[in-house]
Design a protein around this motif. Sequence first.
Motif, PDB file in Angstrom:
ATOM      1  N   VAL A   1      18.607  14.136   4.046  1.00 11.95           N
ATOM      2  CA  VAL A   1      17.300  13.747   3.525  1.00 11.95           C
ATOM      3  C   VAL A   1      17.055  12.313   3.985  1.00 11.95           C
ATOM      4  O   VAL A   1      17.893  11.446   3.791  1.00 11.95           O
ATOM      5  CB  VAL A   1      17.234  13.840   1.995  1.00 11.95           C
ATOM      6  N   ARG A   2      15.917  12.059   4.604  1.00 14.44           N
ATOM      7  CA  ARG A   2      15.630  10.746   5.180  1.00 14.44           C
ATOM      8  C   ARG A   2      14.327  10.186   4.638  1.00 14.44           C
ATOM      9  O   ARG A   2      13.536  10.895   3.998  1.00 14.44           O
ATOM     10  CB  ARG A   2      15.539  10.870   6.704  1.00 14.44           C
ATOM     11  N   GLU A   3      14.098   8.909   4.917  1.00 14.56           N
ATOM     12  CA  GLU A   3      12.831   8.276   4.577  1.00 14.56           C
ATOM     13  C   GLU A   3      11.745   8.811   5.521  1.00 14.56           C
ATOM     14  O   GLU A   3      11.978   9.003   6.715  1.00 14.56           O
ATOM     15  CB  GLU A   3      12.925   6.760   4.715  1.00 14.56           C
ATOM     16  N   GLY A   4      10.561   9.053   4.983  1.00 12.02           N
ATOM     17  CA  GLY A   4       9.473   9.592   5.779  1.00 12.02           C
ATOM     18  C   GLY A   4       8.445   8.541   6.146  1.00 12.02           C
ATOM     19  O   GLY A   4       8.485   7.402   5.657  1.00 12.02           O
ATOM     20  N   SER A   5       7.503   8.922   7.000  1.00 10.21           N
ATOM     21  CA  SER A   5       6.436   8.022   7.449  1.00 10.21           C
ATOM     22  C   SER A   5       5.220   8.865   7.828  1.00 10.21           C
ATOM     23  O   SER A   5       5.258  10.105   7.802  1.00 10.21           O
ATOM     24  CB  SER A   5       6.900   7.202   8.646  1.00 10.21           C
ATOM     25  N   ILE A   6       4.142   8.190   8.225  1.00 10.23           N
ATOM     26  CA  ILE A   6       2.931   8.905   8.631  1.00 10.23           C
ATOM     27  C   ILE A   6       3.197   9.772   9.858  1.00 10.23           C
ATOM     28  O   ILE A   6       2.469  10.744  10.113  1.00 10.23           O
ATOM     29  CB  ILE A   6       1.777   7.911   8.899  1.00 10.23           C
ATOM     30  N   GLY A   7       4.274   9.474  10.594  1.00 13.18           N
ATOM     31  CA  GLY A   7       4.640  10.316  11.731  1.00 13.18           C
ATOM     32  C   GLY A   7       5.057  11.713  11.333  1.00 13.18           C
ATOM     33  O   GLY A   7       5.143  12.607  12.186  1.00 13.18           O
ATOM     34  N   ASP A   8       5.308  11.926  10.036  1.00 17.31           N
ATOM     35  CA  ASP A   8       5.689  13.247   9.532  1.00 17.31           C
ATOM     36  C   ASP A   8       4.486  14.061   9.060  1.00 17.31           C
ATOM     37  O   ASP A   8       4.658  15.142   8.499  1.00 17.31           O
ATOM     38  CB  ASP A   8       6.675  13.098   8.365  1.00 17.31           C
ATOM     39  N   ARG A   9       3.280  13.563   9.297  1.00 19.60           N
ATOM     40  CA  ARG A   9       2.094  14.237   8.757  1.00 19.60           C
ATOM     41  C   ARG A   9       1.966  15.677   9.249  1.00 19.60           C
ATOM     42  O   ARG A   9       1.671  16.580   8.450  1.00 19.60           O
ATOM     43  CB  ARG A   9       0.834  13.449   9.112  1.00 19.60           C
ATOM     44  N   ASP A  10       2.181  15.930  10.521  1.00 17.17           N
ATOM     45  CA  ASP A  10       2.053  17.302  11.022  1.00 17.17           C
ATOM     46  C   ASP A  10       3.058  18.229  10.344  1.00 17.17           C
ATOM     47  O   ASP A  10       2.723  19.375   9.993  1.00 17.17           O
ATOM     48  CB  ASP A  10       2.251  17.338  12.537  1.00 17.17           C
ATOM     49  N   LEU A  11       4.297  17.744  10.186  1.00 18.49           N
ATOM     50  CA  LEU A  11       5.313  18.545   9.491  1.00 18.49           C
ATOM     51  C   LEU A  11       4.884  18.821   8.061  1.00 18.49           C
ATOM     52  O   LEU A  11       4.951  19.968   7.588  1.00 18.49           O
ATOM     53  CB  LEU A  11       6.656  17.812   9.510  1.00 18.49           C
ATOM     54  N   MET A  12       4.410  17.800   7.361  1.00 20.41           N
ATOM     55  CA  MET A  12       4.014  17.969   5.966  1.00 20.41           C
ATOM     56  C   MET A  12       2.808  18.888   5.825  1.00 20.41           C
ATOM     57  O   MET A  12       2.749  19.724   4.910  1.00 20.41           O
ATOM     58  CB  MET A  12       3.748  16.607   5.330  1.00 20.41           C
ATOM     59  N   ASP A  13       1.848  18.752   6.735  1.00 20.13           N
ATOM     60  CA  ASP A  13       0.688  19.645   6.686  1.00 20.13           C
ATOM     61  C   ASP A  13       1.105  21.103   6.899  1.00 20.13           C
ATOM     62  O   ASP A  13       0.556  22.025   6.268  1.00 20.13           O
ATOM     63  CB  ASP A  13      -0.337  19.237   7.737  1.00 20.13           C
ATOM     64  N   SER A  14       2.078  21.312   7.779  1.00 21.29           N
ATOM     65  CA  SER A  14       2.576  22.675   8.010  1.00 21.29           C
ATOM     66  C   SER A  14       3.242  23.230   6.754  1.00 21.29           C
ATOM     67  O   SER A  14       3.025  24.399   6.376  1.00 21.29           O
ATOM     68  CB  SER A  14       3.566  22.669   9.177  1.00 21.29           C
ATOM     69  N   ILE A  15       4.028  22.397   6.073  1.00 26.32           N
ATOM     70  CA  ILE A  15       4.674  22.830   4.826  1.00 26.32           C
ATOM     71  C   ILE A  15       3.626  23.096   3.753  1.00 26.32           C
ATOM     72  O   ILE A  15       3.719  24.080   3.004  1.00 26.32           O
ATOM     73  CB  ILE A  15       5.690  21.769   4.367  1.00 26.32           C
ATOM     74  N   ASP A  16       2.596  22.233   3.680  1.00 25.83           N
ATOM     75  CA  ASP A  16       1.498  22.445   2.724  1.00 25.83           C
ATOM     76  C   ASP A  16       0.861  23.817   2.915  1.00 25.83           C
ATOM     77  O   ASP A  16       0.584  24.541   1.946  1.00 25.83           O
ATOM     78  CB  ASP A  16       0.412  21.388   2.909  1.00 25.83           C
ATOM     79  N   ARG A  17       0.600  24.175   4.158  1.00 26.92           N
ATOM     80  CA  ARG A  17      -0.070  25.454   4.424  1.00 26.92           C
ATOM     81  C   ARG A  17       0.802  26.628   3.993  1.00 26.92           C
ATOM     82  O   ARG A  17       0.282  27.663   3.553  1.00 26.92           O
ATOM     83  CB  ARG A  17      -0.423  25.550   5.911  1.00 26.92           C
ATOM     84  N   GLN A  18       2.110  26.481   4.119  1.00 28.24           N
ATOM     85  CA  GLN A  18       3.015  27.564   3.717  1.00 28.24           C
ATOM     86  C   GLN A  18       3.149  27.669   2.199  1.00 28.24           C
ATOM     87  O   GLN A  18       3.396  28.757   1.676  1.00 28.24           O
ATOM     88  CB  GLN A  18       4.407  27.336   4.322  1.00 28.24           C
ATOM     89  N   THR A  19       2.981  26.543   1.485  1.00 29.24           N
ATOM     90  CA  THR A  19       3.198  26.547   0.042  1.00 29.24           C
ATOM     91  C   THR A  19       1.905  26.704  -0.759  1.00 29.24           C
ATOM     92  O   THR A  19       1.803  27.581  -1.613  1.00 29.24           O
ATOM     93  CB  THR A  19       3.909  25.256  -0.389  1.00 29.24           C
ATOM     94  N   ARG A  20       0.913  25.865  -0.464  1.00 24.21           N
ATOM     95  CA  ARG A  20      -0.320  25.924  -1.271  1.00 24.21           C
ATOM     96  C   ARG A  20      -1.508  26.507  -0.510  1.00 24.21           C
ATOM     97  O   ARG A  20      -2.592  26.649  -1.071  1.00 24.21           O
ATOM     98  CB  ARG A  20      -0.676  24.549  -1.831  1.00 24.21           C
ATOM     99  N   GLY A  21      -1.335  26.772   0.788  1.00 22.83           N
ATOM    100  CA  GLY A  21      -2.389  27.396   1.565  1.00 22.83           C
ATOM    101  C   GLY A  21      -3.368  26.455   2.206  1.00 22.83           C
ATOM    102  O   GLY A  21      -4.344  26.891   2.818  1.00 22.83           O
ATOM    103  N   ALA A  22      -3.132  25.144   2.132  1.00 25.46           N
ATOM    104  CA  ALA A  22      -4.026  24.161   2.750  1.00 25.46           C
ATOM    105  C   ALA A  22      -3.287  22.844   2.891  1.00 25.46           C
ATOM    106  O   ALA A  22      -2.527  22.448   1.996  1.00 25.46           O
ATOM    107  CB  ALA A  22      -5.285  23.958   1.912  1.00 25.46           C
ATOM    108  N   ALA A  23      -3.521  22.152   4.009  1.00 28.31           N
ATOM    109  CA  ALA A  23      -2.883  20.864   4.252  1.00 28.31           C
ATOM    110  C   ALA A  23      -3.517  19.763   3.408  1.00 28.31           C
ATOM    111  O   ALA A  23      -4.692  19.839   3.029  1.00 28.31           O
ATOM    112  CB  ALA A  23      -2.990  20.507   5.732  1.00 28.31           C
ATOM    113  N   HIS A  24      -2.752  18.711   3.133  1.00 27.29           N
ATOM    114  CA  HIS A  24      -3.301  17.532   2.465  1.00 27.29           C
ATOM    115  C   HIS A  24      -4.101  16.669   3.435  1.00 27.29           C
ATOM    116  O   HIS A  24      -4.973  15.904   3.004  1.00 27.29           O
ATOM    117  CB  HIS A  24      -2.185  16.693   1.839  1.00 27.29           C
TER     118      HIS A  24
END
Length: 295
Positions: A164-187
């Motif tokens: 587990v590492r510290e995150g940054s805005i560079g992780d936005r694409d990864l996080m948006d992909s996880i959002d779509r899988q969990t809640r159905g829409a990116a942040h």
Amino acid sequence: MNDVLIRPLHHDDVPVVERLSAEGFFELDLRTHQRSWPDPQLRPADRAASWIRRTRHLIDTDPGGCWAATRGEEIVGFATSFNREKMWILSSYVVRPGLQGQGIGVQLLAAALHHGRGCLRGMFAASDDPKALRRYRAAGFELHSQMVLHGQLDRSVIPVVEKVREGSIGDRDLMDSIDRQTRGAAHGPDHEFLLSDLRLIVTERSSGSGYAYVDDHGSPLLLAATTRRTAVDLMWEALASSPADALLDVGHVTSANHWALDVGLAARLSIHHRGYLMVRDMLPPSPYLHHGSLL
């Protein structure tokens, strides 16, 4: 009711509606808080500043979802809502205490809902206010009870968590992909606001990916993962960062996320009810702990 005007919410209105929000939720907390807990406090200055920045962020991204109710020159209520990839979210919604039941809230909610008329699903967090819950149910939303994990962490039970590492805005694409899988829409643009306020932790493993935004007390305020095992690891990592003797308050745990209850119980936290997750045309997200305002 005829002397109330519903108009767009402006940047200059935000400090006024912040105090209206603080006073409204303080009055509600006084009526509904657990007797064994510390007495409710009016929103402090640091949280007020964050609230103002978040609301102005929503006016910028979704001006059509942010509305004020005025009577003469006085703002007597407001609603902020926004759309993210065909999902409508109600962020905040308050009518001045003492003026409820006059139709102001009905008009505000109608204006906010109109902003989401093209959306396929909807979601927001609601308090225990019975009148508001009746209004939300009439608008077609399902009620799912939220729980909060409360207390001091037993640090002797914290497991070792790896990768587990510290995150940054560079992780936005990864996080948006996880959002779509969990809640159905990116942040989407909301990640920039969240990063300005909170610590971000991220994990990417062959067995699953996830992220969490964590406050200064070690409570995850938003957590999303592709597997429950990943979500468990992220929650433990967040709790482990809490200061010694900190009083934790991990909220927005729905029955779809019993993994979080299991972590909380293992950490010697207690379970209490607090509010509801309201959803329309979707299931409660999992593995997922939603943010109170940005969901």
